[in-house]
Design a protein around this motif. Structure first.
Motif, PDB file in Angstrom:
ATOM      1  N   LEU A   4      77.592 -33.982  50.488  1.00 51.00           N
ATOM      2  CA  LEU A   4      77.556 -32.518  50.480  1.00 51.00           C
ATOM      3  C   LEU A   4      79.019 -32.069  50.619  1.00 51.00           C
ATOM      4  N   ASP A   5      79.596 -31.656  49.502  1.00 51.67           N
ATOM      5  CA  ASP A   5      81.041 -31.424  49.418  1.00 51.67           C
ATOM      6  C   ASP A   5      81.471 -30.323  50.390  1.00 51.67           C
ATOM      7  N   GLY A   6      82.415 -30.642  51.255  1.00 50.59           N
ATOM      8  CA  GLY A   6      82.953 -29.629  52.174  1.00 50.59           C
ATOM      9  C   GLY A   6      81.981 -29.182  53.250  1.00 50.59           C
ATOM     10  N   GLY A  51      91.438 -34.655  49.808  1.00 47.64           N
ATOM     11  CA  GLY A  51      91.003 -33.922  48.637  1.00 47.64           C
ATOM     12  C   GLY A  51      89.659 -34.475  48.229  1.00 47.64           C
ATOM     13  N   SER A  52      89.006 -33.832  47.262  1.00 43.69           N
ATOM     14  CA  SER A  52      87.735 -34.390  46.818  1.00 43.69           C
ATOM     15  C   SER A  52      87.949 -35.736  46.122  1.00 43.69           C
ATOM     16  N   ASP A  53      89.116 -35.902  45.492  1.00 41.87           N
ATOM     17  CA  ASP A  53      89.402 -37.171  44.808  1.00 41.87           C
ATOM     18  C   ASP A  53      89.687 -38.310  45.796  1.00 41.87           C
ATOM     19  N   ILE A 292      77.170 -32.976  45.683  1.00 44.35           N
ATOM     20  CA  ILE A 292      76.731 -31.579  45.525  1.00 44.35           C
ATOM     21  C   ILE A 292      77.884 -30.696  45.979  1.00 44.35           C
ATOM     22  N   LYS A 293      78.488 -30.014  45.016  1.00 50.67           N
ATOM     23  CA  LYS A 293      79.751 -29.304  45.253  1.00 50.67           C
ATOM     24  C   LYS A 293      79.577 -28.031  46.089  1.00 50.67           C
ATOM     25  N   GLY A 294      78.369 -27.433  46.009  1.00 48.67           N
ATOM     26  CA  GLY A 294      78.112 -26.103  46.573  1.00 48.67           C
ATOM     27  C   GLY A 294      78.756 -25.724  47.896  1.00 48.67           C
ATOM     28  N   GLY A 333      79.559 -35.804  54.024  1.00 51.57           N
ATOM     29  CA  GLY A 333      80.406 -35.029  53.126  1.00 51.57           C
ATOM     30  C   GLY A 333      81.652 -35.820  52.762  1.00 51.57           C
ATOM     31  N   ASP A 334      82.508 -35.214  51.947  1.00 55.24           N
ATOM     32  CA  ASP A 334      83.768 -35.878  51.588  1.00 55.24           C
ATOM     33  C   ASP A 334      84.928 -35.354  52.431  1.00 55.24           C
ATOM     34  N   HIS A 335      84.751 -34.177  52.996  1.00 53.51           N
ATOM     35  CA  HIS A 335      85.745 -33.551  53.877  1.00 53.51           C
ATOM     36  C   HIS A 335      85.108 -32.303  54.438  1.00 53.51           C
ATOM     37  N   SER A 336      85.709 -31.749  55.486  1.00 51.33           N
ATOM     38  CA  SER A 336      85.277 -30.449  55.982  1.00 51.33           C
ATOM     39  C   SER A 336      85.980 -29.361  55.181  1.00 51.33           C
ATOM     40  N   ASN A 343      90.027 -23.751  53.507  1.00 54.02           N
ATOM     41  CA  ASN A 343      90.555 -24.895  52.775  1.00 54.02           C
ATOM     42  C   ASN A 343      90.002 -26.152  53.433  1.00 54.02           C
ATOM     43  N   HIS A 344      90.352 -27.301  52.886  1.00 55.22           N
ATOM     44  CA  HIS A 344      89.882 -28.537  53.490  1.00 55.22           C
ATOM     45  C   HIS A 344      90.568 -28.743  54.838  1.00 55.22           C
ATOM     46  N   SER A 345      89.904 -29.497  55.715  1.00 53.98           N
ATOM     47  CA  SER A 345      90.540 -29.844  56.988  1.00 53.98           C
ATOM     48  C   SER A 345      90.209 -31.288  57.316  1.00 53.98           C
TER      49      SER A 345
HETATM   50 ZN    ZN Z   1      85.320 -32.100  48.079  1.00 56.61          ZN
END
Ligand code: ZN
Ligand code: ZN
Length: 400
Positions: A4-6, A51-53, A292-294, A333-336, A343-345
């Motif tokens: 679950l992205d972010g 990052g997502s990558d 899931i990018k949402g 998830g991949d990041h918060s 932004n990402h943390s």
């Molecule tokens: Zn991401």
């Protein structure tokens, strides 16, 4: 592995100092946590912002510090481009240049004719072999197909409008990087000359639209030497992801790309279709990663209500996964992407794993703080796939 992205967040005052995930009504996620083993996860390392990558590289067990030099190759791989180790890849925009100033970074979000512009660019005689490929709207990718180039160069894209087009510079004095910087500057100059005279742009000017007369480049990276998951772990794997970047990371890991009808990288994505596609393909693969990018989108927008709403949508579709027997499911998830940060943390992520033989713990809800009390403790993203393979009896013994 359901990403679950972010998803991770921080306490938000307006919702009683809970995180959006804690505030959301998630009976199904909570049931997964109740029946699972839980923990929190630093995707790369504590305090490191993924990052997502780089985040997905770590989730697949790769060390991002070894394989990542820039976003370009992963973006290009997501566009199904044929890449070879060592090639330097840039993300590009068609932009508008007026007397050295970038007046529009997206050339009026140009929709038509970029294929013709790309064709003209590819016919250009240049010092080295290259491929330029247009993508959606103003986006494009450039591959320098020469083995003697380095990826460490700065962007020509000023990243803001009404700023001068930048001259790319090497990050250091290493010859391969210096060569790349010289070539991208020359490429920019030569393509500007070609694009300015191109009929597509002459017609745009006539219609009063901004011409796509400059190629802005950024995110240079070299195609990494990544062994496939099949050769590293002996597993057949696939990905379902709405965004090209994640498909690109997984593509370079040799994973099959599955498509779910109606699945997008947006909030309008068809979650039921995604979950049905997982269930429909799980017998053909040892491992499926789903992104899931949402949740990342309202995180960037700072919109906690929207984030809560989308989390509840995911939760409502989740029972579709329960028909899979003999499958271990990890949800994380991949990041918060905290709404207060926009932004990402580097905040760690909640993680739950369910499956037949997990050591079920006392955690009863899926949340950042509840999962922290679980039996997995605090792990790194790079360890998650190994943990799943071990649970599924697919890991090999180290030693005698
Ligand atoms: Zn991401
Ligand atoms: Zn993001």
């Amino acid at each position: 592995m359901l990403i679950l992205d972010g998803i991770g967040d921080r306490p938000v005052k307006e919702i009683g100092n809970r995180t959006p995930l804690e505030a959301a009504h998630t009976p199904n996620l909570d049931r997964f946590a109740t029946n699972g083993v839980n923990g929190i996860m630093d995707t790369i390392a504590p305090g490191i912002i993924p990052g997502s990558d780089t985040g997905h590289l770590a989730l697949l067990g790769y060390d991002p510090y070894q394989v990542y030099s820039g976003r370009g190759p992963f973006e290009a791989s997501g566009l199904d481009m044929n890449l070879h180790r060592g090639e330097v890849v840039f993300r590009c925009n068609f932009g508008t240049l007026e007397e050295g100033i970038v007046t529009d970074r997206r050339a009026g979000r140009i929709k038509d004719g970029t294929d013709l512009l790309a064709k003209a660019i590819n016919q250009m005689k240049f010092d080295i072999d290259f491929v330029f490929k247009e993508s959606v709207e103003h986006r494009a990718v450039l591959v320098f197909k020469d083995p003697n180039l380095g990826p460490l160069v700065s962007d020509t894209d000023p990243h803001l409008e009404d700023r001068p087009l930048l001259v790319s510079r090497a990050d250091d004095n290493n010859l391969p990087n210096l060569r790349t910087a010289g070539l991208i500057n020359k490429f920019t100059e030569m393509t500007t000359a070609i694009l300015s005279e191109h009929p597509v742009n002459l017609e745009r000017v006539e219609r009063g639209e901004p011409p796509a007369n400059v190629i802005l480049s950024r995110g240079a990276g070299s195609v990494p030497d990544m062994s496939s998951l099949e050769s590293l772990k002996g597993i057949r794997s696939a990905v379902i992801a709405g965004i090209p970047l994640v498909r690109g990371v997984c593509g370079l890991a040799g994973m099959d790309i599955l498509s779910a009808p109606g699945a997008t990288g947006g909030l309008d994505t068809d979650l039921e279709s995604i979950f049905k596609t997982i269930v429909g393909n799980i017998d053909d693969y040892d491992f499926i990663l789903v992104n899931i990018k949402g949740p990342d989108i309202p995180g960037h927008d700072g919109d906690h209500s929207c984030k809560i709403e989308f989390i509840e949508k995911i939760d409502a579709a989740l029972p579709l996964l329960e028909s899979m027997e003999d499958t271990y499911i990890a949800i994380t998830g991949d990041h918060s992407t905290p709404v207060m940060v926009k932004n990402h943390s580097g905040d760690p992520l909640p993680l739950t794993i369910i499956g037949k033989e997990v050591r079920v713990d006392d955690v009863a809800s899926f949340g950042e703080r509840s999962c922290a009390k679980g039996g997995l403790g605090r792990i790194r993203g790079m360890d998650l796939l190994n943990i799943l393979l071990d649970l599924a009896k697919r890991a090999e013994k180290f030693g005698a």
